[in-house]
Design an enzyme around this catalytic site. Structure first.
Site, PDB file in Angstrom:
ATOM      1  N   GLY A  16      -0.180  55.392  12.019  1.00 55.27           N
ATOM      2  CA  GLY A  16       0.838  56.400  11.752  1.00 55.27           C
ATOM      3  C   GLY A  16       0.274  57.808  11.647  1.00 55.27           C
ATOM      4  N   ALA A  91      -3.147  57.134   2.666  1.00 47.50           N
ATOM      5  CA  ALA A  91      -2.617  55.760   2.659  1.00 47.50           C
ATOM      6  C   ALA A  91      -1.401  55.644   1.753  1.00 47.50           C
ATOM      7  CB  ALA A  91      -3.710  54.796   2.191  1.00 47.50           C
ATOM      8  N   ILE A  93       2.654  53.333   1.163  1.00 49.26           N
ATOM      9  CA  ILE A  93       3.593  52.294   1.588  1.00 49.26           C
ATOM     10  C   ILE A  93       5.004  52.640   1.122  1.00 49.26           C
ATOM     11  CG2 ILE A  93       1.868  50.437   1.551  1.00 49.26           C
ATOM     12  CD1 ILE A  93       3.098  49.553  -1.181  1.00 49.26           C
ATOM     13  N   ASP A  96      11.544  50.081   0.017  1.00 48.92           N
ATOM     14  CA  ASP A  96      12.828  50.715  -0.287  1.00 48.92           C
ATOM     15  C   ASP A  96      13.864  49.730  -0.816  1.00 48.92           C
ATOM     16  OD1 ASP A  96      11.601  52.960   0.739  1.00 48.92           O
ATOM     17  OD2 ASP A  96      12.846  53.087   2.539  1.00 48.92           O
ATOM     18  N   PHE A 150      17.980  58.267  -1.718  1.00 46.89           N
ATOM     19  CA  PHE A 150      18.659  57.007  -2.065  1.00 46.89           C
ATOM     20  C   PHE A 150      17.782  55.845  -1.597  1.00 46.89           C
ATOM     21  CE2 PHE A 150      21.491  53.482  -1.772  1.00 46.89           C
ATOM     22  CZ  PHE A 150      22.567  53.718  -2.584  1.00 46.89           C
ATOM     23  N   TYR A 155       9.159  55.384  -4.503  1.00 49.83           N
ATOM     24  CA  TYR A 155       8.424  56.256  -3.564  1.00 49.83           C
ATOM     25  C   TYR A 155       8.558  57.726  -3.975  1.00 49.83           C
ATOM     26  CZ  TYR A 155       6.951  57.852   1.149  1.00 49.83           C
ATOM     27  OH  TYR A 155       6.309  58.431   2.219  1.00 49.83           O
ATOM     28  N   TYR A 187      10.549  63.354   7.963  1.00 54.59           N
ATOM     29  CA  TYR A 187      10.626  62.086   8.706  1.00 54.59           C
ATOM     30  C   TYR A 187       9.904  62.234  10.045  1.00 54.59           C
ATOM     31  CZ  TYR A 187      13.769  60.149   5.233  1.00 54.59           C
ATOM     32  OH  TYR A 187      14.291  59.658   4.061  1.00 54.59           O
ATOM     33  N   ARG A 197      16.362  50.871   8.718  1.00 53.49           N
ATOM     34  CA  ARG A 197      17.648  50.397   9.238  1.00 53.49           C
ATOM     35  C   ARG A 197      18.217  51.459  10.176  1.00 53.49           C
ATOM     36  NH1 ARG A 197      21.528  48.831   4.463  1.00 53.49           N
ATOM     37  NH2 ARG A 197      22.846  50.436   5.377  1.00 53.49           N
TER      38      ARG A 197
HETATM   39  N1  CAA Z   1      23.934  58.201  -0.673  1.00 52.53           N
HETATM   40  C1  CAA Z   1      24.974  57.695  -1.414  1.00 52.53           C
HETATM   41  N2  CAA Z   1      25.351  56.426  -1.362  1.00 52.53           N
HETATM   42  C2  CAA Z   1      24.717  55.617  -0.521  1.00 52.53           C
HETATM   43  C3  CAA Z   1      23.632  56.075   0.287  1.00 52.53           C
HETATM   44  C4  CAA Z   1      23.277  57.422   0.189  1.00 52.53           C
HETATM   45  N3  CAA Z   1      22.292  57.949   0.928  1.00 52.53           N
HETATM   46  N4  CAA Z   1      23.179  55.047   1.021  1.00 52.53           N
HETATM   47  C5  CAA Z   1      23.937  53.966   0.689  1.00 52.53           C
HETATM   48  N5  CAA Z   1      24.853  54.329  -0.221  1.00 52.53           N
HETATM   49  C6  CAA Z   1      25.869  53.491  -0.832  1.00 52.53           C
HETATM   50  C7  CAA Z   1      26.496  52.579   0.197  1.00 52.53           C
HETATM   51  O1  CAA Z   1      27.552  53.229   0.850  1.00 52.53           O
HETATM   52  C8  CAA Z   1      26.958  51.405  -0.637  1.00 52.53           C
HETATM   53  O2  CAA Z   1      28.132  51.758  -1.339  1.00 52.53           O
HETATM   54  P1  CAA Z   1      29.280  50.676  -1.643  1.00 52.53           P
HETATM   55  O3  CAA Z   1      28.600  49.631  -2.514  1.00 52.53           O
HETATM   56  O4  CAA Z   1      30.325  51.459  -2.331  1.00 52.53           O
HETATM   57  O5  CAA Z   1      29.667  50.146  -0.307  1.00 52.53           O
HETATM   58  C9  CAA Z   1      25.861  51.295  -1.667  1.00 52.53           C
HETATM   59  O6  CAA Z   1      25.250  52.596  -1.759  1.00 52.53           O
HETATM   60  C10 CAA Z   1      24.798  50.320  -1.208  1.00 52.53           C
HETATM   61  O7  CAA Z   1      23.885  50.156  -2.206  1.00 52.53           O
HETATM   62  P2  CAA Z   1      22.793  49.052  -2.071  1.00 52.53           P
HETATM   63  O8  CAA Z   1      21.924  49.069  -3.259  1.00 52.53           O
HETATM   64  O9  CAA Z   1      23.459  47.750  -1.716  1.00 52.53           O
HETATM   65  O10 CAA Z   1      21.968  49.619  -0.850  1.00 52.53           O
HETATM   66  P3  CAA Z   1      21.604  48.891   0.488  1.00 52.53           P
HETATM   67  O11 CAA Z   1      20.907  47.627   0.172  1.00 52.53           O
HETATM   68  O12 CAA Z   1      22.760  48.860   1.410  1.00 52.53           O
HETATM   69  O13 CAA Z   1      20.581  49.933   1.146  1.00 52.53           O
HETATM   70  C11 CAA Z   1      18.429  50.910   1.374  1.00 52.53           C
HETATM   71  C12 CAA Z   1      19.484  50.371   0.410  1.00 52.53           C
HETATM   72  C13 CAA Z   1      18.025  49.857   2.383  1.00 52.53           C
HETATM   73  C14 CAA Z   1      17.240  51.334   0.571  1.00 52.53           C
HETATM   74  C15 CAA Z   1      19.010  52.109   2.112  1.00 52.53           C
HETATM   75  O14 CAA Z   1      19.621  52.964   1.199  1.00 52.53           O
HETATM   76  C16 CAA Z   1      17.960  52.879   2.844  1.00 52.53           C
HETATM   77  O15 CAA Z   1      17.348  52.451   3.814  1.00 52.53           O
HETATM   78  N6  CAA Z   1      17.736  54.136   2.435  1.00 52.53           N
HETATM   79  C17 CAA Z   1      16.857  55.046   3.112  1.00 52.53           C
HETATM   80  C18 CAA Z   1      15.520  55.013   2.492  1.00 52.53           C
HETATM   81  C19 CAA Z   1      14.637  55.993   3.213  1.00 52.53           C
HETATM   82  O16 CAA Z   1      15.002  57.105   3.593  1.00 52.53           O
HETATM   83  N7  CAA Z   1      13.418  55.592   3.421  1.00 52.53           N
HETATM   84  C20 CAA Z   1      12.462  56.413   4.073  1.00 52.53           C
HETATM   85  C21 CAA Z   1      11.385  55.530   4.626  1.00 52.53           C
HETATM   86  S1  CAA Z   1      10.214  56.457   5.564  1.00 52.53           S
HETATM   87  C22 CAA Z   1       9.398  57.336   4.423  1.00 52.53           C
HETATM   88  O17 CAA Z   1       9.522  57.153   3.257  1.00 52.53           O
HETATM   89  C23 CAA Z   1       8.459  58.371   4.972  1.00 52.53           C
HETATM   90  C24 CAA Z   1       8.749  59.668   4.359  1.00 52.53           C
HETATM   91  O18 CAA Z   1       7.957  60.119   3.558  1.00 52.53           O
HETATM   92  C25 CAA Z   1       9.969  60.431   4.752  1.00 52.53           C
END
Ligand code: CAA
Length: 248
Positions: A16, A91, A93, A96, A150, A155, A187, A197
């Site tokens: 990466g 390094a 991880i 999420d 969220f 992290y 990102y 996702r």
């Molecule tokens: N803001 C507000 N509400 C949100 C939301 C957001 N951003 N995302 C989801 N929700 C809501 C949904 O609409 C849902 O609502 P309802 O229950 O009313 O339908 C609820 O929250 C879902 O909650 P869950 O706990 O069930 O969440 P999930 O399991 O569906 O998803 C997750 C959780 C997989 C962590 C997802 O939120 C996700 O992938 N988030 C992004 C994380 C992210 O940006 N990671 C970056 C990785 S890369 C990195 O980190 C490198 C870097 O430095 C940038």
């Protein structure tokens, strides 16, 4: 002053953003040591590919979350006759999950790997840098250490902690010619991001004013500058590169 040849250590330097940083520091004329997770069977082939492309890296296995493992690494590097002038604490991880779903193991894994690693890896190299009167430490944080995200309480907490570490250490070592800075990428088009996702990632990209993911080599060029002779007056900074997604 032109860049002198220094030796850099890049944790997670085989993947990466770390890979791009290793290559950028090599391009800047430095010797580059990379660390990878212990027992990683893909590293030998990766090193060969890099060598074929003109990048000669030395690799060491270490668990940056484990204090003893990092002390053993430093001892090995020193007894191999190498010194570390530039340390890139890269390094990291992700594990999420919203806090409701986040378990203790995934809280601990992210805090240990992304934050404890700052202490673990920096500790054995700081004294020799100060004794030599020159050093560069670049700690990789994230946009999400500043804006939160969220699904990333673990992290975001660790990455915010990274910059606290930077600011405190920068004050302790400035007089000895060692700079300590944080880089907070947004990102980037790396596996960590592209394996998210699909619908979540699409929404995130929509929110980036530049309209795309960053390229790892764009951030790597910034790290190479911070590691250069010219950057001696920059310390304790947190430099963002995130396509305008978050401005602070
Ligand atoms: N803001 C507000 N509400 C949100 C939301 C957001 N951003 N995302 C989801 N929700 C809501 C949904 O609409 C849902 O609502 P309802 O229950 O009313 O339908 C609820 O929250 C879902 O909650 P869950 O706990 O069930 O969440 P999930 O399991 O569906 O998803 C997750 C959780 C997989 C962590 C997802 O939120 C996700 O992938 N988030 C992004 C994380 C992210 O940006 N990671 C970056 C990785 S890369 C990195 O980190 C490198 C870097 O430095 C940038």
């Amino acid at each position: 002053m032109d860049n002198l040849k220094r030796t850099a250590l890049v944790t997670g330097g085989n993947r990466g953003l770390g890979e791009a940083i290793s290559r950028a520091l090599h391009d800047a004329g430095h010797a580059v040591i990379i660390t990878h997770t212990p027992g990683n069977r893909k590293v030998a082939a990766w090193l060969t590919t890099q060598t074929n492309q003109g990048y000669n890296f030395v690799g060491y296995g270490v668990d940056v979350a484990d204090f003893q493992s990092t002390q053993d690494l430093a001892q090995q590097i020193h007894s191999d006759g190498r010194q570390v002038d530039i340390l890139v604490n890269n390094a990291g991880i992700t594990r999420d999950a919203s806090l409701r779903k986040l378990d203790k193991a995934n809280w601990d894994a992210v805090l240990r790997t992304n934050l404890d690693s700052m202490f673990n890896v920096t500790k054995p190299f700081i004294e020799p840098m100060m004794e030599r009167g020159w050093g560069r430490i670049v700690n990789i944080s994230s946009i999400n250490g500043s804006k939160g995200q969220f699904g990333q309480t673990n992290y975001s907490a660790a990455k915010a902690g990274v910059h606290g570490f930077t600011k405190a250490l920068a004050q302790e070592v400035a007089r000895a010619g060692v700079t300590v800075n944080t880089v907070s990428p947004g990102y980037l088009a790396t596996e960590m991001v592209t394996t998210m996702r699909e619908d979540v990632l699409a929404r995130i990209v929509e929110a980036i004013p530049v309209g795309r993911l960053g390229q790892p080599d764009e951030t790597a060029a910034l790290v190479a500058f911070i590691a250069s002779e010219k950057a001696a007056f920059m310390t304790g900074s947190n430099i963002a590169m995130n396509g305008g997604q978050h401005m602070f």
